[in-house]
Scaffold this motif. Structure first.
Motif, PDB file in Angstrom:
ATOM      1  N   ARG A 104     -12.295  90.505  98.344  1.00  0.00           N
ATOM      2  CA  ARG A 104     -13.141  89.694  97.470  1.00  0.00           C
ATOM      3  C   ARG A 104     -12.386  89.304  96.195  1.00  0.00           C
ATOM      4  O   ARG A 104     -12.432  88.159  95.753  1.00  0.00           O
ATOM      5  CB  ARG A 104     -14.405  90.471  97.119  1.00  0.00           C
TER       6      ARG A 104
ATOM      7  N   ARG B  84      -9.810  86.589  96.882  1.00  0.00           N
ATOM      8  CA  ARG B  84     -10.439  85.267  97.018  1.00  0.00           C
ATOM      9  C   ARG B  84     -10.762  84.683  95.651  1.00  0.00           C
ATOM     10  O   ARG B  84     -10.568  83.483  95.412  1.00  0.00           O
ATOM     11  CB  ARG B  84     -11.693  85.371  97.873  1.00  0.00           C
ATOM     12  N   GLU B  85     -11.270  85.509  94.744  1.00  0.00           N
ATOM     13  CA  GLU B  85     -11.548  85.051  93.383  1.00  0.00           C
ATOM     14  C   GLU B  85     -10.258  84.604  92.703  1.00  0.00           C
ATOM     15  O   GLU B  85     -10.230  83.570  92.025  1.00  0.00           O
ATOM     16  CB  GLU B  85     -12.198  86.170  92.564  1.00  0.00           C
TER      17      GLU B  85
ATOM     18  N   THR C 239      -7.533  83.469  94.130  1.00  0.00           N
ATOM     19  CA  THR C 239      -7.095  82.214  94.730  1.00  0.00           C
ATOM     20  C   THR C 239      -7.869  81.036  94.148  1.00  0.00           C
ATOM     21  O   THR C 239      -7.289  80.001  93.846  1.00  0.00           O
ATOM     22  CB  THR C 239      -7.271  82.264  96.262  1.00  0.00           C
ATOM     23  N   LYS C 240      -9.171  81.200  93.960  1.00  0.00           N
ATOM     24  CA  LYS C 240      -9.979  80.129  93.366  1.00  0.00           C
ATOM     25  C   LYS C 240      -9.529  79.838  91.937  1.00  0.00           C
ATOM     26  O   LYS C 240      -9.450  78.677  91.523  1.00  0.00           O
ATOM     27  CB  LYS C 240     -11.461  80.509  93.380  1.00  0.00           C
TER      28      LYS C 240
END
Length: 185
Positions: free
Chosen positions: A27, A30-31, A33-34
């Motif tokens: 998780r 992913r944060e 990467t954003k």
């Protein structure tokens, strides 16, 4: 028997804890990467190259260069077609190797004449890169990235450029997928 139940219970709890921690790390990645994508978009809106990738930015003219592909074809700034993608990769670059499957997959869906892969051979054997990219791109192997690399203002590997037919930079990115034409095939 109670000892066996205790060991199995402890093992189950450890597995569950490991699973929860792994999901937390995924998780968080992913944060991250954003956030990185948002940073690249903000830099693009300012009109400059992503920090540290190149000395040339969007809209600037690529310098003069002449190189020969492994197939014996000449490549110059004037011969690059509209929207051409020029990828700079190095044999000892971990990011280059990590992106290689994505690059090859994307390039397979493109016109081979639109893709130029410039491979640095100064720090290792580029054979893996040559094997993967030769079927889908024009490949240039340079012992010293002075000619083409300097013309593009290259600073780090990997760097991907999209060029207009006049030799002006349309985009400079650190991932093929971030180029306007670089969406996965």
């Amino acid at each position: 028997m109670p000892l066996l139940i205790a060991v199995v219970s402890l093992l189950g709890v450890l597995c569950l804890l490991t699973l929860v921690l792994t999901l937390g790390v995924i998780r968080r990645l992913r944060e991250h990467t954003k956030l990185m994508d948002a940073l690249y978009e903000a830099i693009d809106l300012m009109g400059g190259p992503p920090t540290g990738l190149a000395t040339l930015g969007k809209g600037e003219l690529v310098g003069d260069f002449a190189a020969t592909t492994l197939d014996g074809d000449q490549v110059t700034r004037e011969l690059l077609p509209e929207g051409a993608v020029v990828a700079f990769l190095s044999a000892d670059c971990g990011g280059c190797r990590d992106q290689l499957p994505e690059i090859a997959s994307w390039a397979a869906g493109q016109d081979r004449r639109q893709i130029v892969a410039v491979l640095d051979a100064t720090s290792g054997d580029p054979e893996e890169l040559v094997t993967a990219l030769s079927p889908v791109a024009q490949v240039i192997v340079e012992d010293e990235l002075t000619t083409v690399g300097r013309a593009f203002g290259l600073k780090v590997f990997p760097t991907f450029y999209q060029v207009s037919g006049e030799g002006r930079l349309l985009a400079v990115e650190g991932r093929i997928s971030r180029l306007p034409v670089g969406s996965p095939a």
